[in-house]
Motif scaffolding. Sequence first.
Motif, short mmCIF file in Angstrom:
data_model
loop_
_atom_site.label_atom_id
_atom_site.label_comp_id
_atom_site.label_asym_id
_atom_site.label_seq_id
_atom_site.Cartn_x
_atom_site.Cartn_y
_atom_site.Cartn_z
N LEU A 1 48.38 54.65 46.92
CA LEU A 1 48.26 54.44 48.36
C LEU A 1 49.50 53.78 48.94
N ALA B 1 52.54 55.97 49.17
CA ALA B 1 52.43 56.91 50.29
C ALA B 1 52.67 56.21 51.62
N LEU C 1 38.75 56.79 53.31
CA LEU C 1 39.06 57.23 51.95
C LEU C 1 37.76 57.52 51.21
N HIS D 1 38.37 66.41 53.05
CA HIS D 1 39.77 66.03 53.12
C HIS D 1 40.41 66.71 54.33
N CYS E 1 40.00 61.59 54.10
CA CYS E 1 40.97 61.77 53.01
C CYS E 1 40.25 61.52 51.69
N VAL F 1 41.85 57.64 46.84
CA VAL F 1 43.03 57.56 45.97
C VAL F 1 42.66 57.06 44.57
N THR G 1 43.42 61.53 41.62
CA THR G 1 44.87 61.74 41.52
C THR G 1 45.26 62.32 40.15
N LEU H 1 43.62 65.18 44.62
CA LEU H 1 44.44 64.58 45.67
C LEU H 1 45.87 64.48 45.16
N LEU I 1 48.16 63.54 50.49
CA LEU I 1 48.05 62.21 51.08
C LEU I 1 49.10 62.01 52.17
N ASP I 2 50.31 62.51 51.94
CA ASP I 2 51.36 62.43 52.96
C ASP I 2 50.95 63.17 54.23
#
Length: 247
Positions: free
Chosen positions: A99, A102, A170, A199, A215, A218, A223, A228, A233-234
């Motif tokens: 997180l 990002a 999240l 998402h 989203c 994380v 991940t 994800l 995420l960006d």
Amino acid sequence: MTPAQTADQVAGQAATAPDLTALDARVSDCRACPRLVAWRESVAAQRRAAFRDQEYWGRPVPGFGPADAPLAILGLAPAAHGGNRTGRIFTGDRSGDVLFAALHRAGLANQPTSVARDDGLVLHHTRIFAAVRCAPPDNKPTPAERDACAPWLHREVDLIRPTLRVVVALGGFAWAAWWPAFTRVYRHRPPVPRPPFGHGALAEPSGDTPALLGCYHVSQQNTFTGRLTPSMLDDVLGRAKQLAGLG
């Protein structure tokens, strides 16, 4: 032993907090949920071997970030050996590694890492908090624990309301936790049917309410499996910045 707080006591302490500093202090002293109190303190006493020389926080974890943030990130709960150890949300665990890296890429943090409360991390235009403020066993708070903790979230949203433009949820738990805050703080009924989590899902603002942007969490599970990715995420944070009026 300090007695557990009642739901009415929690609600009263949250509602009368005059500012975020007072709210954060009251959050940190909460003992409303016996199961969570026992778990967080047990983890803090036993410690993970890698952190055996550290003193764990072992208390509820307050929010973090400026009081005039137009962008908020709402998580599930602190990690047992992350926020429960360091005393700062998403700090000191692998979810936080993802997180904050990002947020740094997005220009919302001054550095890409977060390892301790005194590591110099500064958030720009962003406030981070969780639906449940104590680390839960197996990262799974109960509905009753979520509801007991809700007054802290509601008051935090109320205090940053004047500048808040978008909330990034999240995961589905945070997405669901937002709607009672939406009703309590903004006095609006949730849309019918209620927008489902996904998402990139977006619940548009209505009147003075902020947008809600979904989203995937994380978490390591998301991940590590590629559910994800950094680019995903960006993209969400880029959209959040646009909705917040940050470019």
